[in-house]
Design a protein around this motif. Structure first.
Motif, short mmCIF file in Angstrom:
data_model
loop_
_atom_site.label_atom_id
_atom_site.label_comp_id
_atom_site.label_asym_id
_atom_site.label_seq_id
_atom_site.Cartn_x
_atom_site.Cartn_y
_atom_site.Cartn_z
N GLY A 16 49.42 111.76 -35.62
CA GLY A 16 48.86 110.75 -34.55
C GLY A 16 48.51 109.73 -34.69
O GLY A 16 48.72 108.91 -35.95
N ASP A 17 48.67 108.52 -33.49
CA ASP A 17 47.97 107.64 -34.09
C ASP A 17 47.54 106.57 -32.74
O ASP A 17 48.50 106.63 -31.72
N ALA B 124 57.63 113.49 -27.32
CA ALA B 124 58.74 112.99 -28.58
C ALA B 124 58.44 114.12 -29.32
O ALA B 124 59.64 114.40 -30.10
N VAL B 125 57.50 115.13 -29.18
CA VAL B 125 57.87 116.12 -30.46
C VAL B 125 59.16 117.33 -30.05
O VAL B 125 59.37 117.82 -30.84
N LEU B 126 58.88 117.51 -28.59
CA LEU B 126 59.51 118.60 -28.17
C LEU B 126 61.16 118.42 -28.78
O LEU B 126 61.19 119.02 -28.95
N ALA C 181 57.06 105.50 -34.00
CA ALA C 181 58.82 104.46 -34.57
C ALA C 181 58.48 106.01 -35.96
O ALA C 181 60.15 106.21 -36.25
N ASP C 182 58.13 106.12 -36.53
CA ASP C 182 57.92 106.99 -37.92
C ASP C 182 57.32 108.65 -37.44
O ASP C 182 58.33 109.32 -37.99
N LEU C 183 57.50 109.05 -36.58
CA LEU C 183 57.49 110.95 -35.66
C LEU C 183 58.67 111.11 -36.30
O LEU C 183 58.65 112.17 -36.92
N GLY C 184 60.08 111.02 -36.33
CA GLY C 184 61.07 111.34 -36.20
C GLY C 184 61.07 111.88 -37.51
O GLY C 184 61.41 113.13 -38.39
#
Length: 273
Positions: free
Chosen positions: A25-26, A85-87, A58-61
Protein backbone atom coordinates in the motif's frame (compact mmCIF):
# COMPACT_ATOMS: atom_id res chain seq x y z
CA UNK A 1 -17.07 -13.36 12.37
CA UNK A 2 -13.78 -14.86 13.52
CA UNK A 3 -12.73 -13.71 16.99
CA UNK A 4 -9.92 -11.18 16.51
CA UNK A 5 -10.02 -9.64 19.98
CA UNK A 6 -8.72 -12.44 22.23
CA UNK A 7 -5.26 -11.50 23.60
CA UNK A 8 -2.31 -13.52 22.34
CA UNK A 9 -0.53 -15.40 25.14
CA UNK A 10 2.37 -16.73 23.05
CA UNK A 11 3.73 -15.62 19.71
CA UNK A 12 5.68 -18.25 17.74
CA UNK A 13 9.17 -17.12 16.80
CA UNK A 14 9.79 -16.23 13.16
CA UNK A 15 12.25 -18.73 11.72
CA UNK A 16 13.53 -20.03 8.43
CA UNK A 17 10.36 -22.09 8.01
CA UNK A 18 7.98 -19.13 8.40
CA UNK A 19 5.76 -18.46 5.38
CA UNK A 20 5.54 -14.79 4.46
CA UNK A 21 2.59 -12.67 3.29
CA UNK A 22 3.03 -9.06 2.15
CA UNK A 23 0.57 -6.17 2.49
CA UNK A 24 1.15 -3.60 -0.26
CA UNK A 25 0.00 0.00 0.00
CA UNK A 26 0.82 3.71 -0.19
CA UNK A 27 0.50 5.05 2.46
CA UNK A 28 1.00 2.04 4.71
CA UNK A 29 1.19 3.40 8.28
CA UNK A 30 -2.60 3.28 8.69
CA UNK A 31 -3.11 -0.41 7.89
CA UNK A 32 -4.73 -2.60 10.55
CA UNK A 33 -4.57 -6.04 8.91
CA UNK A 34 -1.22 -7.14 10.42
CA UNK A 35 -2.46 -6.31 13.92
CA UNK A 36 -5.59 -8.40 13.36
CA UNK A 37 -4.31 -11.29 11.26
CA UNK A 38 -0.94 -12.02 12.93
CA UNK A 39 -2.48 -12.69 16.38
CA UNK A 40 -5.00 -15.03 14.76
CA UNK A 41 -2.18 -16.92 13.05
CA UNK A 42 -0.30 -17.12 16.36
CA UNK A 43 -3.32 -18.49 18.22
CA UNK A 44 -3.81 -21.13 15.53
CA UNK A 45 -0.15 -22.14 15.68
CA UNK A 46 0.32 -21.23 12.01
CA UNK A 47 3.94 -20.58 11.06
CA UNK A 48 3.23 -17.51 8.93
CA UNK A 49 3.42 -13.72 9.21
CA UNK A 50 1.88 -10.74 7.40
CA UNK A 51 4.31 -7.85 6.81
CA UNK A 52 3.39 -4.33 5.59
CA UNK A 53 5.31 -3.18 2.51
CA UNK A 54 5.28 0.49 1.44
CA UNK A 55 5.05 0.55 -2.36
CA UNK A 56 4.38 3.59 -4.54
CA UNK A 57 2.17 3.31 -7.60
CA UNK A 58 5.18 3.75 -9.89
CA UNK A 59 6.98 0.83 -8.24
CA UNK A 60 4.04 -1.59 -7.94
CA UNK A 61 4.87 -3.68 -11.00
CA UNK A 62 8.56 -4.22 -10.24
CA UNK A 63 7.84 -4.90 -6.54
CA UNK A 64 5.11 -7.47 -7.24
CA UNK A 65 7.22 -9.19 -9.86
CA UNK A 66 10.12 -9.29 -7.39
CA UNK A 67 7.97 -10.61 -4.56
CA UNK A 68 6.67 -13.37 -6.81
CA UNK A 69 10.25 -14.68 -6.99
CA UNK A 70 10.41 -15.18 -3.20
CA UNK A 71 10.03 -18.92 -2.68
CA UNK A 72 8.68 -18.48 0.87
CA UNK A 73 6.11 -15.81 -0.02
CA UNK A 74 2.65 -17.39 -0.38
CA UNK A 75 0.37 -14.38 -0.78
CA UNK A 76 -0.19 -10.65 -0.87
CA UNK A 77 -2.87 -8.35 0.45
CA UNK A 78 -3.39 -5.07 -1.38
CA UNK A 79 -4.68 -1.71 -0.17
CA UNK A 80 -4.86 1.90 -1.43
CA UNK A 81 -4.08 2.75 -4.22
CA UNK A 82 -3.14 -0.54 -5.87
CA UNK A 83 -6.36 -2.60 -5.93
CA UNK A 84 -7.17 -1.94 -9.59
CA UNK A 85 -3.61 -1.98 -10.94
CA UNK A 86 -2.73 -5.29 -9.29
CA UNK A 87 -5.23 -7.20 -11.48
CA UNK A 88 -2.86 -6.94 -14.43
CA UNK A 89 -0.10 -8.55 -12.34
CA UNK A 90 -2.05 -11.76 -11.59
CA UNK A 91 -2.14 -14.87 -13.78
CA UNK A 92 -5.75 -15.65 -12.87
CA UNK A 93 -8.62 -13.40 -11.74
CA UNK A 94 -11.88 -14.57 -10.14
CA UNK A 95 -15.17 -13.57 -11.74
CA UNK A 96 -16.08 -11.14 -8.95
CA UNK A 97 -12.67 -9.48 -9.07
CA UNK A 98 -13.04 -9.07 -12.82
CA UNK A 99 -16.51 -7.55 -12.36
CA UNK A 100 -15.32 -5.11 -9.72
CA UNK A 101 -12.14 -4.32 -11.64
CA UNK A 102 -10.09 -4.67 -8.46
CA UNK A 103 -8.50 -7.17 -6.09
CA UNK A 104 -7.21 -7.02 -2.54
CA UNK A 105 -5.64 -10.48 -2.26
CA UNK A 106 -3.29 -12.56 -4.41
CA UNK A 107 -2.47 -16.22 -3.72
CA UNK A 108 0.39 -18.35 -4.96
CA UNK A 109 -0.93 -21.60 -6.45
CA UNK A 110 0.88 -24.96 -6.23
CA UNK A 111 2.06 -24.54 -9.84
CA UNK A 112 3.60 -21.15 -9.05
CA UNK A 113 0.94 -19.01 -10.73
CA UNK A 114 -0.97 -16.29 -8.88
CA UNK A 115 -4.74 -15.88 -8.42
CA UNK A 116 -6.39 -12.54 -7.53
CA UNK A 117 -9.67 -12.11 -5.64
CA UNK A 118 -11.46 -9.37 -3.72
CA UNK A 119 -12.99 -9.50 -0.23
CA UNK A 120 -13.64 -5.84 0.61
CA UNK A 121 -17.27 -5.94 -0.45
CA UNK A 122 -18.19 -9.06 1.47
CA UNK A 123 -16.46 -7.75 4.58
CA UNK A 124 -18.25 -4.42 4.31
CA UNK A 125 -21.72 -5.94 3.92
CA UNK A 126 -21.15 -8.49 6.68
CA UNK A 127 -20.03 -5.67 8.97
CA UNK A 128 -23.16 -3.69 8.17
CA UNK A 129 -25.46 -6.64 8.77
CA UNK A 130 -23.63 -7.55 11.96
CA UNK A 131 -24.27 -4.04 13.28
CA UNK A 132 -27.98 -4.33 12.47
CA UNK A 133 -27.94 -2.32 9.22
CA UNK A 134 -29.09 -4.80 6.58
CA UNK A 135 -28.95 -2.90 3.25
CA UNK A 136 -31.50 -5.13 1.48
CA UNK A 137 -34.19 -3.04 -0.19
CA UNK A 138 -32.47 0.25 0.62
CA UNK A 139 -31.25 3.18 -1.43
CA UNK A 140 -27.49 3.72 -1.27
CA UNK A 141 -25.13 6.50 -2.31
CA UNK A 142 -21.59 5.14 -2.67
CA UNK A 143 -18.88 7.79 -3.01
CA UNK A 144 -15.70 6.38 -4.52
CA UNK A 145 -15.49 4.08 -7.55
CA UNK A 146 -11.94 2.87 -6.91
CA UNK A 147 -10.80 -0.56 -5.82
CA UNK A 148 -12.64 -0.81 -2.51
CA UNK A 149 -15.65 1.13 -3.76
CA UNK A 150 -16.14 -1.14 -6.76
CA UNK A 151 -16.00 -4.24 -4.57
CA UNK A 152 -18.48 -2.72 -2.13
CA UNK A 153 -20.78 -1.78 -5.01
CA UNK A 154 -20.97 -5.38 -6.22
CA UNK A 155 -21.50 -6.75 -2.71
CA UNK A 156 -24.28 -4.25 -1.97
CA UNK A 157 -26.06 -5.15 -5.20
CA UNK A 158 -25.68 -8.85 -4.46
CA UNK A 159 -27.10 -8.13 -0.98
CA UNK A 160 -30.28 -6.81 -2.58
CA UNK A 161 -30.14 -3.02 -2.41
CA UNK A 162 -32.96 -1.49 -4.42
CA UNK A 163 -30.90 1.34 -5.89
CA UNK A 164 -27.18 2.12 -5.91
CA UNK A 165 -25.96 5.60 -6.83
CA UNK A 166 -22.27 5.66 -7.77
CA UNK A 167 -20.30 8.88 -7.30
CA UNK A 168 -16.71 9.68 -8.28
CA UNK A 169 -14.81 12.77 -9.36
CA UNK A 170 -12.98 10.75 -12.03
CA UNK A 171 -15.40 10.47 -14.99
CA UNK A 172 -13.49 7.65 -16.64
CA UNK A 173 -13.41 5.51 -13.52
CA UNK A 174 -17.07 6.23 -12.77
CA UNK A 175 -18.21 5.40 -16.30
CA UNK A 176 -16.13 2.21 -16.36
CA UNK A 177 -17.66 0.87 -13.14
CA UNK A 178 -21.18 1.90 -14.18
CA UNK A 179 -20.65 0.20 -17.54
CA UNK A 180 -19.57 -3.06 -15.92
CA UNK A 181 -22.39 -3.16 -13.37
CA UNK A 182 -25.41 -1.92 -15.31
CA UNK A 183 -25.80 -4.98 -17.58
CA UNK A 184 -25.45 -7.35 -14.62
CA UNK A 185 -27.83 -5.43 -12.33
CA UNK A 186 -30.24 -3.74 -14.79
CA UNK A 187 -32.24 -0.78 -13.54
CA UNK A 188 -30.55 -0.67 -10.13
CA UNK A 189 -27.35 1.32 -10.78
CA UNK A 190 -26.93 5.00 -11.60
CA UNK A 191 -23.91 7.30 -11.75
CA UNK A 192 -23.35 10.92 -10.82
CA UNK A 193 -20.33 13.22 -10.46
CA UNK A 194 -21.87 14.69 -7.30
CA UNK A 195 -23.46 13.05 -4.22
CA UNK A 196 -27.28 13.08 -4.29
CA UNK A 197 -28.24 12.26 -0.72
CA UNK A 198 -31.71 13.52 0.14
CA UNK A 199 -33.49 10.16 -0.32
CA UNK A 200 -30.85 7.60 0.68
CA UNK A 201 -30.89 5.05 3.51
CA UNK A 202 -27.11 4.51 3.46
CA UNK A 203 -24.24 6.79 2.44
CA UNK A 204 -20.79 5.27 2.10
CA UNK A 205 -17.37 6.89 1.89
CA UNK A 206 -15.17 4.55 -0.15
CA UNK A 207 -12.53 7.19 -0.90
CA UNK A 208 -9.23 7.86 0.94
CA UNK A 209 -10.65 11.16 2.24
CA UNK A 210 -10.29 11.07 6.00
CA UNK A 211 -6.90 9.38 6.15
CA UNK A 212 -5.13 12.70 6.62
CA UNK A 213 -5.95 15.58 8.98
CA UNK A 214 -7.51 18.41 7.03
CA UNK A 215 -9.04 16.23 4.32
CA UNK A 216 -12.40 17.60 3.13
CA UNK A 217 -15.51 15.56 3.85
CA UNK A 218 -16.39 13.19 0.97
CA UNK A 219 -20.02 14.36 1.09
CA UNK A 220 -22.09 16.87 3.10
CA UNK A 221 -23.85 15.08 5.95
CA UNK A 222 -26.32 17.96 6.19
CA UNK A 223 -27.96 16.74 2.97
CA UNK A 224 -28.85 13.34 4.45
CA UNK A 225 -32.26 12.36 5.84
CA UNK A 226 -32.47 11.77 9.59
CA UNK A 227 -32.77 7.98 9.26
CA UNK A 228 -29.66 7.52 7.10
CA UNK A 229 -26.67 5.41 8.11
CA UNK A 230 -23.24 6.89 7.35
CA UNK A 231 -20.46 4.36 6.72
CA UNK A 232 -16.76 5.05 6.29
CA UNK A 233 -14.20 2.48 5.12
CA UNK A 234 -11.27 4.44 6.64
CA UNK A 235 -9.86 2.43 9.55
CA UNK A 236 -7.26 4.84 10.93
CA UNK A 237 -8.36 7.07 12.50
CA UNK A 238 -11.22 4.97 13.89
CA UNK A 239 -13.46 8.04 14.11
CA UNK A 240 -13.00 10.06 10.95
CA UNK A 241 -14.11 13.65 10.45
CA UNK A 242 -17.04 12.29 8.43
CA UNK A 243 -18.22 10.06 11.26
CA UNK A 244 -17.82 12.89 13.78
CA UNK A 245 -19.90 15.18 11.59
CA UNK A 246 -22.57 12.50 11.15
CA UNK A 247 -22.68 11.77 14.88
CA UNK A 248 -23.08 15.48 15.58
CA UNK A 249 -26.25 15.29 13.49
CA UNK A 250 -27.40 12.23 15.47
CA UNK A 251 -27.06 10.02 12.41
CA UNK A 252 -26.17 6.35 12.84
CA UNK A 253 -22.55 5.65 11.89
CA UNK A 254 -20.60 2.56 10.80
CA UNK A 255 -16.77 2.76 11.14
CA UNK A 256 -14.29 1.04 8.87
CA UNK A 257 -12.75 -1.60 11.11
CA UNK A 258 -15.65 -4.12 10.95
CA UNK A 259 -15.10 -4.37 7.18
CA UNK A 260 -11.61 -5.73 7.82
CA UNK A 261 -12.51 -7.82 10.86
CA UNK A 262 -15.14 -9.67 8.81
CA UNK A 263 -12.56 -10.43 6.11
CA UNK A 264 -10.06 -12.25 8.33
CA UNK A 265 -11.76 -15.64 8.06
CA UNK A 266 -12.11 -15.21 4.29
CA UNK A 267 -8.38 -14.47 4.04
CA UNK A 268 -7.53 -17.61 6.01
CA UNK A 269 -9.68 -19.70 3.68
CA UNK A 270 -8.35 -18.03 0.51
CA UNK A 271 -4.74 -18.51 1.58
CA UNK A 272 -5.48 -22.07 2.79
CA UNK A 273 -4.10 -21.30 6.24
Amino acid sequence: MLDVDTPVTAVPAISGTTRVYALLGDPIAQVRAPGLLNPVLARRGTDAVLVPVHVTAADLGPVVRGLRQMANLDGMLVTVPHKAAVLALADRVTDRARLTGSANALRREPDGTWTADTFDGDGFVRGLVGAGHDPRGGRVCLVGAGGAGSAIAVALLDAGVAALRLVDTDPGRLDALHGRLSPVYPGRVSASPHPLLADVDLAVNATPLGLRPGDPLPFPVGDLPAHAVVADIIMTPVETALLRAASARDLTVQPGLPMLAHQIEAYLEFFRL
